[in-house]
Design a protein around this motif. Structure first.
Motif, PDB file in Angstrom:
ATOM      1  N   GLU A   1      49.083  51.574  36.482  1.00 41.13           N
ATOM      2  CA  GLU A   1      49.112  51.188  37.886  1.00 41.13           C
ATOM      3  C   GLU A   1      48.579  52.307  38.781  1.00 41.13           C
ATOM      4  O   GLU A   1      47.992  52.051  39.835  1.00 41.13           O
ATOM      5  N   ILE A   2      48.767  53.561  38.355  1.00 40.32           N
ATOM      6  CA  ILE A   2      48.313  54.703  39.143  1.00 40.32           C
ATOM      7  C   ILE A   2      46.816  54.943  38.968  1.00 40.32           C
ATOM      8  O   ILE A   2      46.078  55.133  39.939  1.00 40.32           O
ATOM      9  N   VAL A   3      46.344  54.940  37.714  1.00 43.17           N
ATOM     10  CA  VAL A   3      44.970  55.332  37.409  1.00 43.17           C
ATOM     11  C   VAL A   3      44.012  54.147  37.452  1.00 43.17           C
ATOM     12  O   VAL A   3      42.862  54.282  37.877  1.00 43.17           O
ATOM     13  N   PHE A   4      44.476  52.965  37.000  1.00 40.63           N
ATOM     14  CA  PHE A   4      43.616  51.776  36.951  1.00 40.63           C
ATOM     15  C   PHE A   4      44.182  50.673  37.846  1.00 40.63           C
ATOM     16  O   PHE A   4      44.584  49.611  37.353  1.00 40.63           O
TER      17      PHE A   4
ATOM     18  N   PHE B   1      44.711  59.158  30.966  1.00 43.42           N
ATOM     19  CA  PHE B   1      43.886  58.085  31.529  1.00 43.42           C
ATOM     20  C   PHE B   1      42.863  58.628  32.525  1.00 43.42           C
ATOM     21  O   PHE B   1      41.703  58.189  32.538  1.00 43.42           O
ATOM     22  N   GLU B   2      43.268  59.585  33.349  1.00 43.62           N
ATOM     23  CA  GLU B   2      42.331  60.152  34.318  1.00 43.62           C
ATOM     24  C   GLU B   2      41.205  60.910  33.616  1.00 43.62           C
ATOM     25  O   GLU B   2      40.039  60.843  34.041  1.00 43.62           O
ATOM     26  N   SER B   3      41.547  61.624  32.544  1.00 42.72           N
ATOM     27  CA  SER B   3      40.529  62.360  31.791  1.00 42.72           C
ATOM     28  C   SER B   3      39.554  61.387  31.131  1.00 42.72           C
ATOM     29  O   SER B   3      38.327  61.606  31.147  1.00 42.72           O
ATOM     30  N   TRP B   4      40.084  60.329  30.540  1.00 41.25           N
ATOM     31  CA  TRP B   4      39.222  59.342  29.882  1.00 41.25           C
ATOM     32  C   TRP B   4      38.338  58.628  30.908  1.00 41.25           C
ATOM     33  O   TRP B   4      37.162  58.371  30.653  1.00 41.25           O
ATOM     34  N   LEU B   5      38.892  58.336  32.084  1.00 39.72           N
ATOM     35  CA  LEU B   5      38.127  57.670  33.127  1.00 39.72           C
ATOM     36  C   LEU B   5      36.988  58.569  33.605  1.00 39.72           C
ATOM     37  O   LEU B   5      35.869  58.098  33.848  1.00 39.72           O
TER      38      LEU B   5
ATOM     39  N   ASN C   1      33.865  57.292  35.597  1.00 41.73           N
ATOM     40  CA  ASN C   1      34.776  56.639  36.555  1.00 41.73           C
ATOM     41  C   ASN C   1      34.591  55.128  36.614  1.00 41.73           C
ATOM     42  O   ASN C   1      34.849  54.498  37.649  1.00 41.73           O
ATOM     43  N   CYS C   2      34.138  54.546  35.501  1.00 48.47           N
ATOM     44  CA  CYS C   2      34.018  53.086  35.389  1.00 48.47           C
ATOM     45  C   CYS C   2      35.236  52.554  34.643  1.00 48.47           C
ATOM     46  O   CYS C   2      35.321  52.665  33.417  1.00 48.47           O
ATOM     47  N   ALA C   3      36.162  51.993  35.369  1.00 49.68           N
ATOM     48  CA  ALA C   3      37.380  51.483  34.746  1.00 49.68           C
ATOM     49  C   ALA C   3      37.110  50.170  34.027  1.00 49.68           C
ATOM     50  O   ALA C   3      36.243  49.387  34.456  1.00 49.68           O
ATOM     51  N   PRO C   4      37.800  49.876  32.928  1.00 52.69           N
ATOM     52  CA  PRO C   4      37.636  48.579  32.256  1.00 52.69           C
ATOM     53  C   PRO C   4      38.190  47.459  33.113  1.00 52.69           C
ATOM     54  O   PRO C   4      39.026  47.683  34.001  1.00 52.69           O
ATOM     55  N   ASN C   5      37.723  46.246  32.858  1.00 54.75           N
ATOM     56  CA  ASN C   5      38.236  45.091  33.590  1.00 54.75           C
ATOM     57  C   ASN C   5      39.669  44.754  33.190  1.00 54.75           C
ATOM     58  O   ASN C   5      40.451  44.256  33.991  1.00 54.75           O
ATOM     59  N   ALA C   6      39.980  45.010  31.912  1.00 58.15           N
ATOM     60  CA  ALA C   6      41.322  44.699  31.406  1.00 58.15           C
ATOM     61  C   ALA C   6      41.705  45.728  30.361  1.00 58.15           C
ATOM     62  O   ALA C   6      40.854  46.289  29.652  1.00 58.15           O
ATOM     63  N   ILE C   7      43.003  46.019  30.268  1.00 53.02           N
ATOM     64  CA  ILE C   7      43.517  46.943  29.267  1.00 53.02           C
ATOM     65  C   ILE C   7      44.766  46.333  28.636  1.00 53.02           C
ATOM     66  O   ILE C   7      45.594  45.735  29.332  1.00 53.02           O
TER      67      ILE C   7
ATOM     68  N   SER D   1      63.251  51.011  45.571  1.00 51.39           N
ATOM     69  CA  SER D   1      62.071  51.196  44.739  1.00 51.39           C
ATOM     70  C   SER D   1      60.983  50.251  45.224  1.00 51.39           C
ATOM     71  O   SER D   1      61.240  49.116  45.606  1.00 51.39           O
ATOM     72  N   SER D   2      59.745  50.734  45.209  1.00 56.31           N
ATOM     73  CA  SER D   2      58.613  49.904  45.593  1.00 56.31           C
ATOM     74  C   SER D   2      57.583  49.958  44.504  1.00 56.31           C
ATOM     75  O   SER D   2      57.463  50.933  43.780  1.00 56.31           O
ATOM     76  N   SER D   3      56.821  48.900  44.344  1.00 59.77           N
ATOM     77  CA  SER D   3      55.786  48.845  43.327  1.00 59.77           C
ATOM     78  C   SER D   3      54.607  48.058  43.870  1.00 59.77           C
ATOM     79  O   SER D   3      54.773  47.053  44.541  1.00 59.77           O
ATOM     80  N   ASN D   4      53.391  48.545  43.558  1.00 55.48           N
ATOM     81  CA  ASN D   4      52.187  47.844  43.997  1.00 55.48           C
ATOM     82  C   ASN D   4      51.552  47.061  42.867  1.00 55.48           C
ATOM     83  O   ASN D   4      50.390  46.695  42.921  1.00 55.48           O
ATOM     84  N   THR D   5      52.332  46.801  41.819  1.00 57.11           N
ATOM     85  CA  THR D   5      51.787  46.088  40.675  1.00 57.11           C
ATOM     86  C   THR D   5      51.464  44.645  41.033  1.00 57.11           C
ATOM     87  O   THR D   5      52.151  44.026  41.841  1.00 57.11           O
ATOM     88  N   ARG D   6      50.432  44.121  40.401  1.00 58.69           N
ATOM     89  CA  ARG D   6      50.069  42.712  40.590  1.00 58.69           C
ATOM     90  C   ARG D   6      50.630  41.853  39.461  1.00 58.69           C
ATOM     91  O   ARG D   6      50.412  40.659  39.432  1.00 58.69           O
TER      92      ARG D   6
END
Length: 328
Positions: free
Chosen positions: A319-322, A291-295, A300-306, A75-80
């Protein structure tokens, strides 16, 4: 005498395990029979079995297949997020069985790997494996009837638990029951209901062109998911959309569909609704759509934090959308 008997018992048990082990050149009538055999072996040993890969011939029939431990592959993840609460379950386990169709259309094991690189489960807990769980048709009918007459989910499941004589005698978990009931309720939302909602939203959009909505329908025209954001919420997001909270709760209507809300905070510390929706299921695929619909609604302005609860499916979708948004 007792020591000799004990030695004989251990030796017999070891011999029995060796008899169950898959070996090259073992032959089965079908791929399903092979899978059932390997799954039974996995239950005895304490690991879950999956079909890792398969290949079809020119006639469209499966000719080769690889069955493996469910912990196969990495498994791989690009999460920070350095504080992940969920362990990685796929660790490239090397336990597997490769098989192919013989000349007589039977299936023969060609190669075998028996070594696991992880601790195996207790055989008494293998009933929790996804492949071993299922709700029988007659149980589904009863659960559906009880739900339609208004019996609450907890009471409905607990009655089945008591009747079975304990959780160890049930072939499904409470999570499986809830997923099934959610699916049944989703099917009650027919094409007519979707049309009525769309008609109402078209009226709202006619009154104010900045009113946003998006609907997700299945192949039969039934409403699966919907999101709507009014003009005031879209304007508020430009001012107060740096940090957004997201949560799902349940409405007290006959559908009991999860209600999702995006909420911000203004300069006075008051909550501001930044969008909401009804979703059919709380899985990663559904949250990605939401999330994609809301964005898209928010230019297409994502919030700084959720901020969300500790739901794994929400985390995956974020992780996928934001990918550039801090998640807490």
């Amino acid at each position: 005498m007792n020591q000799d008997n004990q030695f004989e018992e251990v030796e017999d048990r070891g011999s029995a395990e060796e008899e169950w082990e898959p070996k090259p050149r073992m032959v089965f009538d079908s791929l399903d029979n092979l899978f059932q055999y390997y799954r039974s072996y996995g239950n005895r040993m304490g690991f879950e079995v999956i079909i890792r890969s398969s290949r079809k011939g020119d006639d469209g029939e499966v000719t080769n297949a690889t069955l493996a431990c469910s912990c196969t592959r990495k498994s791989s993840s690009n999460t920070r997020n350095a504080f992940k609460l969920y362990p990685v379950t796929k660790i490239d386990c090397k336990a597997w069985v490769g098989a192919a169709v013989c000349g007589n259309r039977k299936w023969q094991i060609c190669s075998v790997g028996l070594n696991h690189n992880h601790e195996l489960s207790s055989p008494t807990k293998t009933r929790y494996f996804r492949s071993n769980r299922g709700i029988q048709p007659y149980v589904k009918r009863r659960l559906k009837v009880n739900d339609r007459v208004g019996i609450r989910p907890n009471k409905n499941f607990n009655s089945m638990l008591v009747e079975a004589g304990g959780p160890e005698n049930l072939t499904f978990l409470q999570k499986d029951y809830r997923n099934y009931i959610e699916k049944v309720r989703r099917l009650r939302l027919g094409a007519g209901d979707a049309y009525a909602i769309q008609k109402y939203f078209l009226k709202m959009q006619k009154d104010n062109a900045n009113f946003f909505y998006m609907m997700d329908l299945d192949e039969e025209g039934r409403l699966q998911n919907i999101i709507w954001v009014d003009a005031r919420s879209r304007v508020a997001f430009k001012e107060f959309g740096d940090v957004v909270t997201f949560d799902t709760t349940y409405l007290t209507n006959k559908y009991d569909m999860p209600f999702a809300a995006f909420v911000g905070v203004d300069y006075h510390g008051h909550s501001i609704l930044l969008g909401c929706g009804l979703i059919s299921h709380e899985d990663t695929e559904t949250f990605v759509w939401l999330f994609e619909s809301w964005l898209a609604c928010m230019w297409n302005c994502a919030p700084n934090a959720i901020i969300t609860d500790q739901d794994k499916t929400m985390q995956n979708a974020i992780e996928i959308v934001f990918p550039g948004t801090w998640h807490r």
